[in-house]
Design an enzyme around this catalytic site. Sequence first.
Site, PDB file in Angstrom:
ATOM      1  N   LYS A  20       2.244  -1.024  15.399  1.00  0.00           N
ATOM      2  CA  LYS A  20       3.689  -1.029  15.688  1.00  0.00           C
ATOM      3  C   LYS A  20       4.207  -2.278  16.410  1.00  0.00           C
ATOM      4  O   LYS A  20       5.413  -2.532  16.428  1.00  0.00           O
ATOM      5  CB  LYS A  20       4.045   0.202  16.543  1.00  0.00           C
ATOM      6  N   PRO A  64      -2.935  -1.185  19.340  1.00  0.00           N
ATOM      7  CA  PRO A  64      -2.729  -1.540  17.927  1.00  0.00           C
ATOM      8  C   PRO A  64      -2.964  -0.401  16.938  1.00  0.00           C
ATOM      9  O   PRO A  64      -2.672  -0.554  15.753  1.00  0.00           O
ATOM     10  CB  PRO A  64      -3.731  -2.678  17.689  1.00  0.00           C
ATOM     11  N   HIS A  85       0.831  -1.205   0.000  1.00  0.00           N
ATOM     12  CA  HIS A  85       0.000   0.000   0.000  1.00  0.00           C
ATOM     13  C   HIS A  85       0.867   1.257   0.000  1.00  0.00           C
ATOM     14  O   HIS A  85       1.845   1.345   0.728  1.00  0.00           O
ATOM     15  CB  HIS A  85      -0.908   0.021   1.232  1.00  0.00           C
ATOM     16  N   TYR A 100      -8.793   4.498   8.670  1.00  0.00           N
ATOM     17  CA  TYR A 100      -8.853   4.779  10.107  1.00  0.00           C
ATOM     18  C   TYR A 100      -9.932   5.841  10.302  1.00  0.00           C
ATOM     19  O   TYR A 100      -9.792   6.950   9.777  1.00  0.00           O
ATOM     20  CB  TYR A 100      -7.530   5.349  10.606  1.00  0.00           C
ATOM     21  N   TYR A 107       4.630   6.098  10.556  1.00  0.00           N
ATOM     22  CA  TYR A 107       3.743   4.976  10.230  1.00  0.00           C
ATOM     23  C   TYR A 107       4.476   3.928   9.385  1.00  0.00           C
ATOM     24  O   TYR A 107       4.323   2.720   9.608  1.00  0.00           O
ATOM     25  CB  TYR A 107       2.492   5.485   9.498  1.00  0.00           C
TER      26      TYR A 107
END
Length: 395
Positions: A300, A296, A75, A204, A388
């Site tokens: 990570k 979560p 992605h 998200y 990220y």
Amino acid sequence: MGQQRTDVCIIGCGPAGLILSQLLKLAGIDSIILERQSRTYVQGRIRAGVLEEGAAQTMIDIGMGERLKKHRMLHDGVVISLDGQRHRIDLKKHSGGRQISVYGQHDSVRDMIAFRLAAGDPIIFEAADVVLNEVKGDTPTATYQKDGETHQVTCRYIAGCDGFHGVSRKTIPDDEITEYHRAFPFAWLGIMAEVAPSSDELIYARHSRGFALHSMRSQTLSRLYLQVPLDTNVDDWSDEQIWDELDIRLGADENWQLNRGKIIQKDLAPLRSFVVEPMQYGNLFLAGDAAHIVPPTGAKGMNLAIADVRALASGLDKKINHNDPSGLEEYSAICLRRIWNAQRFSWWMTSMLHQHTDQDEYQQRIQFSDLEHLLSSDSYKNVFAENYTGLPFEV
Ligand code: RFL
Ligand code: PHB
């Protein structure tokens, strides 16, 4: 009593233990993995989905990532949804070209177990009642029960890769370590559904009814989560209620719909943060969830476990092969720098995207303003994307 000898006895056959065993093998160092559960149980445990670029590359470089390379979904971005309005963050553009790999942790674990066993290297499943002895001495031992017998592994070092509930951390006297905890007053209800993902990238979602996440495992399997109260019983949520709530929080409308399919698993995960310092006691070294937990939201946990064992394998290589203790002496400090950064990032993502029961109107506005800043500022997006997709490894 059955006796075995090895250089490093690894407790736990999760991502940390498996990757460590292969890094050591490549350095010519022998190891045995002791795992409390059965192979079937370990391979069926549904957990992480997102691998940082460096974590995925580590698995590929050590030869354990053949299926990952073939089946992962690469992605370039993620979507942040604010009360149903979706905004894309181009991770690749904002991180100097990095991508994330979406591939199930249980698939990685299954691949790595098959790899290790095919090479004839030992994993002892269903090793019950593991006890660590003499970890401050030169020849520590681990005893365990299997098939009605007591067995003992004598080694030079023990790697505690046995997760948050493992025995390794508990072996260290309380006054030798400091623990830092933060519990969040909510949990995630997770589902795995046999349906094509409704989005090419993860979503998200911050919503006034609570957080939601749309993730995936393949072209035919979707993984979704809802923020729920801690005392939730997953069986109280019917499949239809779950899809209806996901529709609302993810902002389904006439232009974008959420594909519904058969839910094949429902689970509940509490959100917590935890760090232990230092990550070493004598010749016992902690790695992965045994030493730290993150909520979560930042994706990570498994990535940190991989960074830890890279540093540990390098330290063990220096000491065992070159009699240089510096890597092991610095192990804890090297790992903790990355861990605290991931703690901060995961805490920030969790705080920013969830509804907090004690949150007043003022805090809601601050949260909203933070997200609006993220979505409108290139420099903020750079910081987000860098974290990220994963910071460079120190080792
Ligand atoms: P694990 O995977 O818990 O493995 C530890 C192993 O040790 C065994 N064990 C013992 N063996 C012998 N004797 C004992 N006394 C033992 N006690 C325990 C256990 O049976 C087990 O096999 O730890 P490890 O290797 O440190 O790996 C950590 C990761 O599993 C964890 O951090 C991630 O799953 C966290 N996580 C995520 N991480 C990511 O990097 N990206 C993600 O997208 C992501 N999503 C997630 C997640 C965790 C989640 N849950 C369920 C908490 C999503 C969720 C919902
Ligand atoms: C997952 O796919 O399970 C997943 C993805 C991203 C997260 C957490 C979990 O932040």
